[in-house]
Scaffold this motif. Structure first.
Motif, PDB file in Angstrom:
ATOM      1  N   ALA A 153       0.831  -1.210   0.000  1.00 23.73           N
ATOM      2  CA  ALA A 153       0.000   0.000   0.000  1.00 23.73           C
ATOM      3  C   ALA A 153       0.862   1.257   0.000  1.00 23.73           C
ATOM      4  O   ALA A 153       0.563   2.223  -0.709  1.00 23.73           O
ATOM      5  CB  ALA A 153      -0.942   0.000   1.198  1.00 23.73           C
ATOM      6  N   LEU A 154       1.940   1.244   0.778  1.00 21.54           N
ATOM      7  CA  LEU A 154       2.843   2.401   0.783  1.00 21.54           C
ATOM      8  C   LEU A 154       3.540   2.548  -0.559  1.00 21.54           C
ATOM      9  O   LEU A 154       3.678   3.652  -1.087  1.00 21.54           O
ATOM     10  CB  LEU A 154       3.890   2.256   1.895  1.00 21.54           C
ATOM     11  CG  LEU A 154       3.380   2.249   3.347  1.00 21.54           C
ATOM     12  CD1 LEU A 154       4.538   2.017   4.308  1.00 21.54           C
ATOM     13  CD2 LEU A 154       2.641   3.520   3.688  1.00 21.54           C
ATOM     14  N   LEU A 155       3.983   1.441  -1.125  1.00 19.74           N
ATOM     15  CA  LEU A 155       4.706   1.477  -2.402  1.00 19.74           C
ATOM     16  C   LEU A 155       3.843   2.035  -3.524  1.00 19.74           C
ATOM     17  O   LEU A 155       4.275   2.899  -4.284  1.00 19.74           O
ATOM     18  CB  LEU A 155       5.192   0.075  -2.760  1.00 19.74           C
ATOM     19  CG  LEU A 155       5.990  -0.056  -4.051  1.00 19.74           C
ATOM     20  CD1 LEU A 155       7.291   0.741  -3.948  1.00 19.74           C
ATOM     21  CD2 LEU A 155       6.290  -1.521  -4.342  1.00 19.74           C
ATOM     22  N   PHE A 156       2.607   1.561  -3.613  1.00 15.52           N
ATOM     23  CA  PHE A 156       1.737   1.975  -4.708  1.00 15.52           C
ATOM     24  C   PHE A 156       0.854   3.171  -4.363  1.00 15.52           C
ATOM     25  O   PHE A 156       0.101   3.646  -5.213  1.00 15.52           O
ATOM     26  CB  PHE A 156       0.883   0.795  -5.188  1.00 15.52           C
ATOM     27  CG  PHE A 156       1.699  -0.286  -5.818  1.00 15.52           C
ATOM     28  CD1 PHE A 156       2.311  -0.087  -7.044  1.00 15.52           C
ATOM     29  CD2 PHE A 156       1.902  -1.488  -5.167  1.00 15.52           C
ATOM     30  CE1 PHE A 156       3.092  -1.066  -7.634  1.00 15.52           C
ATOM     31  CE2 PHE A 156       2.675  -2.491  -5.737  1.00 15.52           C
ATOM     32  CZ  PHE A 156       3.271  -2.277  -6.969  1.00 15.52           C
ATOM     33  N   GLY A 157       0.939   3.655  -3.134  1.00 21.83           N
ATOM     34  CA  GLY A 157       0.165   4.828  -2.744  1.00 21.83           C
ATOM     35  C   GLY A 157      -1.319   4.578  -2.796  1.00 21.83           C
ATOM     36  O   GLY A 157      -2.081   5.412  -3.279  1.00 21.83           O
TER      37      GLY A 157
END
Length: 193
Positions: free
Chosen positions: A106-110
């Motif tokens: 989730a953090l990686l793909f925003g």
């Protein structure tokens, strides 16, 4: 198109004092994206290492029980809580492993960034409190100093990235915020950004 970084002035009240400073929007965006990717890597790597620790045939070989039963200092005021968690490894272990993987993605793909940052900060707060070697009277010493360790730093970093809405920078949340559902349900923005 200007090649100069655009500058803005931040004006806020912080702890009862007026704060004002100039910042570059361009460099802020680069730094937030960089920090977002680094935090994504931290969570994703930790989760994947735990998932694959026993090999492909035994994906849940990693267990939190050893840590929860043996690594929490007796002087830690929350040691009883962590010992109690050790009794529920069938719930705790998948929450840690898949929580870290999902938070990392989730953090990686925003995507659902603020929710992921909140869940990551909660996990980091648990790791931070588990590292306490003593209580308030001992200054909450942790393995590498007093009060501050990497878990606390990660927790505060996630708070900052969530506050700034770093998921909008080259992230899925930017597109999600334009959907009819989010426009009709403003509460959904609390999970995005």
């Amino acid at each position: 198109m200007s090649t100069q970084p655009s500058e803005r002035t931040l004006q806020a009240e912080l702890l009862g004092r007026n704060v004002e400073f100039n910042y570059s929007e361009t460099w802020l965006a680069y730094s937030m994206l960089g920090l977002r990717v680094v935090m994504a890597w931290v969570f994703l790597q930790a989760g994947l290492e735990k998932l694959l620790e026993g090999g492909i045939g035994d994906p849940l070989a990693w267990s939190s029980a050893g840590f929860l039963q043996n690594a929490i200092a007796e002087a830690n005021p929350l040691s009883g809580l962590f010992a109690w968690f050790a009794n529920y490894g069938a719930i705790v272990d998948p929450l840690v492993i898949f929580g870290q993987i999902l938070i990392g993605l989730a953090l990686l793909f925003g995507v659902f960034f603020r929710f992921a940052a909140l869940m990551g900060a909660i996990q980091m707060s648990m790791f931070w409190t588990a590292a306490w070697q003593g209580g308030l009277m001992q200054g909450f010493p942790v393995d590498h100093g007093y009060f501050v360790d990497s878990s606390l730093v990660y927790m505060l970093l996630l708070f900052g990235l969530g506050a700034w809405g770093a998921g909008r920078i080259l992230g899925v949340d930017r597109a999600l915020e334009e959907t009819q559902f989010v426009r009709a349900n403003p509460w959904a923005r609390y999970f995005l950004g």
